[in-house]
Every structure is written in structure tokens, then in C-alpha cells.
Design a protein around this motif. Structure first.
Motif, short mmCIF file in Angstrom:
data_model
loop_
_atom_site.label_atom_id
_atom_site.label_comp_id
_atom_site.label_asym_id
_atom_site.label_seq_id
_atom_site.Cartn_x
_atom_site.Cartn_y
_atom_site.Cartn_z
N SER A 108 0.82 -1.21 0.00
CA SER A 108 0.00 0.00 0.00
C SER A 108 0.85 1.27 0.00
O SER A 108 0.43 2.29 -0.54
CB SER A 108 -0.94 0.00 1.20
OG SER A 108 -0.20 0.00 2.40
N ASP A 109 2.04 1.21 0.57
CA ASP A 109 2.93 2.38 0.52
C ASP A 109 3.36 2.67 -0.92
O ASP A 109 3.42 3.83 -1.34
CB ASP A 109 4.17 2.15 1.39
CG ASP A 109 3.85 2.14 2.87
OD1 ASP A 109 2.82 2.75 3.25
OD2 ASP A 109 4.61 1.53 3.63
N ALA A 110 3.67 1.64 -1.67
CA ALA A 110 4.05 1.82 -3.07
C ALA A 110 2.89 2.34 -3.90
O ALA A 110 3.07 3.18 -4.79
CB ALA A 110 4.57 0.51 -3.64
N VAL A 111 1.69 1.87 -3.61
CA VAL A 111 0.51 2.36 -4.33
C VAL A 111 0.30 3.83 -4.03
O VAL A 111 0.01 4.63 -4.93
CB VAL A 111 -0.74 1.53 -3.96
CG1 VAL A 111 -2.00 2.15 -4.52
CG2 VAL A 111 -0.58 0.10 -4.45
N TRP A 112 0.47 4.24 -2.77
CA TRP A 112 0.31 5.65 -2.39
C TRP A 112 1.35 6.50 -3.11
O TRP A 112 1.03 7.58 -3.63
CB TRP A 112 0.42 5.81 -0.88
CG TRP A 112 0.15 7.21 -0.45
CD1 TRP A 112 -1.06 7.78 -0.20
CD2 TRP A 112 1.12 8.24 -0.24
NE1 TRP A 112 -0.90 9.09 0.15
CE2 TRP A 112 0.43 9.40 0.14
CE3 TRP A 112 2.50 8.29 -0.32
CZ2 TRP A 112 1.06 10.59 0.43
CZ3 TRP A 112 3.14 9.48 -0.04
CH2 TRP A 112 2.43 10.62 0.33
N VAL A 113 2.60 6.04 -3.15
CA VAL A 113 3.64 6.78 -3.86
C VAL A 113 3.30 6.87 -5.35
O VAL A 113 3.46 7.93 -5.97
CB VAL A 113 5.02 6.12 -3.65
CG1 VAL A 113 6.06 6.74 -4.58
CG2 VAL A 113 5.46 6.25 -2.21
N GLY A 114 2.82 5.78 -5.93
CA GLY A 114 2.44 5.80 -7.33
C GLY A 114 1.33 6.79 -7.62
O GLY A 114 1.37 7.52 -8.62
N GLN A 115 0.33 6.84 -6.76
CA GLN A 115 -0.76 7.79 -6.94
C GLN A 115 -0.25 9.23 -6.79
O GLN A 115 -0.69 10.13 -7.52
CB GLN A 115 -1.87 7.50 -5.94
CG GLN A 115 -2.58 6.21 -6.22
CD GLN A 115 -3.49 5.78 -5.08
OE1 GLN A 115 -3.35 6.23 -3.94
NE2 GLN A 115 -4.41 4.87 -5.38
N THR A 116 0.67 9.44 -5.89
CA THR A 116 1.25 10.77 -5.71
C THR A 116 2.05 11.17 -6.95
O THR A 116 1.97 12.32 -7.41
CB THR A 116 2.15 10.80 -4.46
OG1 THR A 116 1.39 10.38 -3.33
CG2 THR A 116 2.69 12.19 -4.22
N VAL A 117 2.80 10.25 -7.52
CA VAL A 117 3.58 10.54 -8.72
C VAL A 117 2.66 10.84 -9.90
O VAL A 117 2.94 11.74 -10.70
CB VAL A 117 4.57 9.39 -9.03
CG1 VAL A 117 5.21 9.57 -10.38
CG2 VAL A 117 5.62 9.29 -7.94
N VAL A 118 1.56 10.13 -10.01
CA VAL A 118 0.58 10.43 -11.07
C VAL A 118 0.01 11.83 -10.88
O VAL A 118 -0.18 12.57 -11.85
CB VAL A 118 -0.53 9.35 -11.12
CG1 VAL A 118 -1.66 9.78 -12.02
CG2 VAL A 118 0.05 8.02 -11.57
N LEU A 119 -0.25 12.21 -9.64
CA LEU A 119 -0.72 13.56 -9.36
C LEU A 119 0.35 14.59 -9.73
O LEU A 119 0.04 15.64 -10.30
CB LEU A 119 -1.11 13.70 -7.89
CG LEU A 119 -1.67 15.03 -7.42
CD1 LEU A 119 -2.92 15.39 -8.20
CD2 LEU A 119 -1.96 14.99 -5.94
N LEU A 120 1.60 14.30 -9.45
CA LEU A 120 2.70 15.19 -9.82
C LEU A 120 2.85 15.29 -11.34
O LEU A 120 3.30 16.31 -11.86
CB LEU A 120 4.01 14.73 -9.20
CG LEU A 120 4.12 14.86 -7.68
CD1 LEU A 120 5.40 14.20 -7.19
CD2 LEU A 120 4.05 16.31 -7.25
N ALA A 121 2.48 14.23 -12.04
CA ALA A 121 2.59 14.23 -13.50
C ALA A 121 1.64 15.22 -14.15
O ALA A 121 1.84 15.60 -15.31
CB ALA A 121 2.34 12.82 -14.04
N ALA A 122 0.62 15.62 -13.45
CA ALA A 122 -0.34 16.56 -14.03
C ALA A 122 0.21 17.98 -14.12
O ALA A 122 -0.23 18.77 -14.96
CB ALA A 122 -1.63 16.57 -13.21
N LEU A 123 1.19 18.32 -13.30
CA LEU A 123 1.70 19.69 -13.27
C LEU A 123 2.32 20.15 -14.59
O LEU A 123 2.01 21.24 -15.06
CB LEU A 123 2.70 19.88 -12.12
CG LEU A 123 3.23 21.30 -11.96
CD1 LEU A 123 2.10 22.26 -11.63
CD2 LEU A 123 4.29 21.34 -10.89
N PRO A 124 3.20 19.36 -15.22
CA PRO A 124 3.78 19.84 -16.49
C PRO A 124 2.74 20.06 -17.60
O PRO A 124 3.02 20.76 -18.57
CB PRO A 124 4.77 18.75 -16.89
CG PRO A 124 5.05 17.99 -15.65
CD PRO A 124 3.83 18.10 -14.81
#
Length: 90
Positions: A44-60
Motif C-alpha cells: 500500500s505504501d508503493a501504491v500511495w507513492v504511485g498515486q502521488t507521482v501520477v498527481l505530480l505528472a499533471a503539473l507539467p
């Protein structure tokens, strides 16, 4: 901004989204930190990090918005990111 620069930002967003999706699907995420070196998280920690990275991907992707919307979209993105990170603490 030129189209080539916008495409570069889009490529950055795609790489981030792919890394986040891979972490969500495989439930494994390995990264390098400044003081601890290489760290791998599972489940679940890896899933949370993955979801956070997908959210960060929206910025560019904000480069594709009209200039008058970039400020508002950036502010909304920041609020969503802060709610995502600090919301579970409340």
C-alpha cells in the motif's frame, strides 16, 4: 511558449505517469533519497507513492492551458496535492 517546449513538458508528464502507474500496478516502488540511499517500498505504501507521482505528472501539462488559466489551475493543483499529502493526518 513554443510547441517543442510544450511537447517536452508533455514527455516529462508521460514518464512520471508511467512510473506512477507502474508503482500502482506492481505495488513496488524504488527510489533514491538524499540521506538513506536507495529505498524500496512495497504494498500500500508503493501504491500511495504511485498515486502521488501520477498527481505530480499533471503539473507539467499546465503548459497546454491558456495563460489566463495557468495561475488558477496551478493553485487548484497545489491545494489538491496538499490535501492528498496532509489529508490523512487530519
Amino acid at each position: 511558449m513554443k510547441t517543442s517546449a510544450k511537447l517536452l513538458f508533455t514527455a516529462i508528464a508521460l514518464v512520471l505517469a508511467a512510473a506512477g502507474t507502474l508503482a500502482i500496478v506492481t505495488e513496488v516502488h524504488t527510489s533514491s533519497t538524499r540521506y538513506q540511499g536507495v529505498v524500496t517500498v512495497f504494498g500500500s505504501d508503493a501504491v500511495w507513492v504511485g498515486q502521488t507521482v501520477v498527481l505530480l505528472a499533471a503539473l507539467p501539462l499546465l503548459v497546454w492551458l491558456p495563460p489566463r488559466w495557468v495561475g488558477w489551475a496551478g493553485a487548484v493543483w497545489w491545494l489538491v496535492l496538499m490535501a492528498w499529502i496532509f489529508g490523512p493526518l487530519i
